[in-house]
Design a protein around this motif. Structure first.
Motif, PDB file in Angstrom:
ATOM      1  N   GLN A  34      35.927  47.812   6.708  1.00 25.01           N
ATOM      2  CA  GLN A  34      35.501  47.835   8.170  1.00 25.01           C
ATOM      3  C   GLN A  34      36.879  48.286   8.895  1.00 25.01           C
ATOM      4  OE1 GLN A  34      34.146  44.265   9.574  1.00 25.01           O
ATOM      5  NE2 GLN A  34      33.455  45.123  11.666  1.00 25.01           N
ATOM      6  N   GLU A  39      42.608  47.075  21.221  1.00 22.00           N
ATOM      7  CA  GLU A  39      41.899  46.738  22.329  1.00 22.00           C
ATOM      8  C   GLU A  39      41.521  47.634  23.124  1.00 22.00           C
ATOM      9  OE1 GLU A  39      40.872  43.038  24.322  1.00 22.00           O
ATOM     10  OE2 GLU A  39      42.329  42.974  22.306  1.00 22.00           O
ATOM     11  N   MET A  42      38.095  48.744  21.850  1.00 26.74           N
ATOM     12  CA  MET A  42      36.769  47.535  22.224  1.00 26.74           C
ATOM     13  C   MET A  42      36.361  47.639  23.620  1.00 26.74           C
ATOM     14  SD  MET A  42      37.852  44.645  19.848  1.00 26.74           S
ATOM     15  CE  MET A  42      39.574  44.402  20.325  1.00 26.74           C
ATOM     16  N   TYR A  63      27.957  51.539  13.489  1.00 24.52           N
ATOM     17  CA  TYR A  63      28.368  50.254  13.290  1.00 24.52           C
ATOM     18  C   TYR A  63      28.565  50.124  11.747  1.00 24.52           C
ATOM     19  CZ  TYR A  63      23.259  50.032  12.010  1.00 24.52           C
ATOM     20  OH  TYR A  63      22.353  50.396  11.431  1.00 24.52           O
ATOM     21  N   SER A  81      28.767  39.903  26.479  1.00 26.28           N
ATOM     22  CA  SER A  81      30.218  40.051  25.929  1.00 26.28           C
ATOM     23  C   SER A  81      30.586  38.725  25.172  1.00 26.28           C
ATOM     24  CB  SER A  81      30.990  40.612  27.043  1.00 26.28           C
ATOM     25  OG  SER A  81      30.744  42.071  27.421  1.00 26.28           O
ATOM     26  N   ASP A  84      28.985  37.959  22.147  1.00 24.27           N
ATOM     27  CA  ASP A  84      29.369  38.797  21.170  1.00 24.27           C
ATOM     28  C   ASP A  84      27.916  39.326  20.379  1.00 24.27           C
ATOM     29  OD1 ASP A  84      30.900  40.164  19.300  1.00 24.27           O
ATOM     30  OD2 ASP A  84      30.752  38.821  17.672  1.00 24.27           O
ATOM     31  N   ARG A 100      25.698  42.108  16.334  1.00 29.58           N
ATOM     32  CA  ARG A 100      27.006  41.562  17.041  1.00 29.58           C
ATOM     33  C   ARG A 100      28.019  42.583  17.611  1.00 29.58           C
ATOM     34  NH1 ARG A 100      29.098  38.039  12.361  1.00 29.58           N
ATOM     35  NH2 ARG A 100      30.945  38.343  13.675  1.00 29.58           N
ATOM     36  N   SER A 102      30.993  42.749  17.481  1.00 30.49           N
ATOM     37  CA  SER A 102      32.339  42.797  16.485  1.00 30.49           C
ATOM     38  C   SER A 102      31.587  43.816  15.309  1.00 30.49           C
ATOM     39  CB  SER A 102      32.622  41.532  15.781  1.00 30.49           C
ATOM     40  OG  SER A 102      31.435  40.973  15.140  1.00 30.49           O
ATOM     41  N   GLU A 103      30.615  44.192  15.020  1.00 28.10           N
ATOM     42  CA  GLU A 103      30.363  45.110  14.101  1.00 28.10           C
ATOM     43  C   GLU A 103      30.050  46.540  14.588  1.00 28.10           C
ATOM     44  OE1 GLU A 103      26.028  43.870  13.213  1.00 28.10           O
ATOM     45  OE2 GLU A 103      26.948  42.298  11.754  1.00 28.10           O
TER      46      GLU A 103
END
Length: 110
Positions: A34, A39, A42, A63, A81, A84, A100, A102-103
């Motif tokens: 992954q 930052e 994101m 993703y 946000s 998540d 998600r 994060s994916e």
């Protein structure tokens, strides 16, 4: 007398168990780790998601899932946000997909 016709030849896959095992090994070799996002990346993804939500523009979502980076096209319906999560409607089947944040690897406007 009948002709056998064309038969596909699969070496090393004469038994179904062998074929399943070989397929699993090939899938494991194709797996990728992954990607780790900075930052700034994101924040850019979050900004693009919010913009697509407000303008109802189509986006390309890349993703990470089960060792692969997949890309889908759709519309953003909801973004949380803090929780998540986000919800998007894919273009092909028009189904709601909950995923998600994060994916996510990349988000681009279409």
């Amino acid at each position: 007398m009948e002709s056998r016709g064309m038969k596909k030849w699969r070496p090393f896959a004469t038994m179904p168990e062998q074929y399943i095992g070989l397929k699993e090994m090939m899938n494991k070799q194709a797996e990728v780790a992954q990607p780790v996002l900075t930052e700034e990346q994101m924040e850019q993804i979050n900004f693009t998601l919010i913009e697509a939500l407000h303008t109802n523009n189509q986006v390309y979502l890349t993703y990470y899932k089960k060792g692969q980076c997949l890309t889908e096209t759709g519309f953003i319906q909801f973004v949380d946000s803090l929780g998540d999560v986000f919800i998007f409607i894919d273009e092909v089947f028009e189904l709601k997909n909950k995923m998600r944040l994060s994916e996510l690897v990349d988000v681009r406007m279409a």
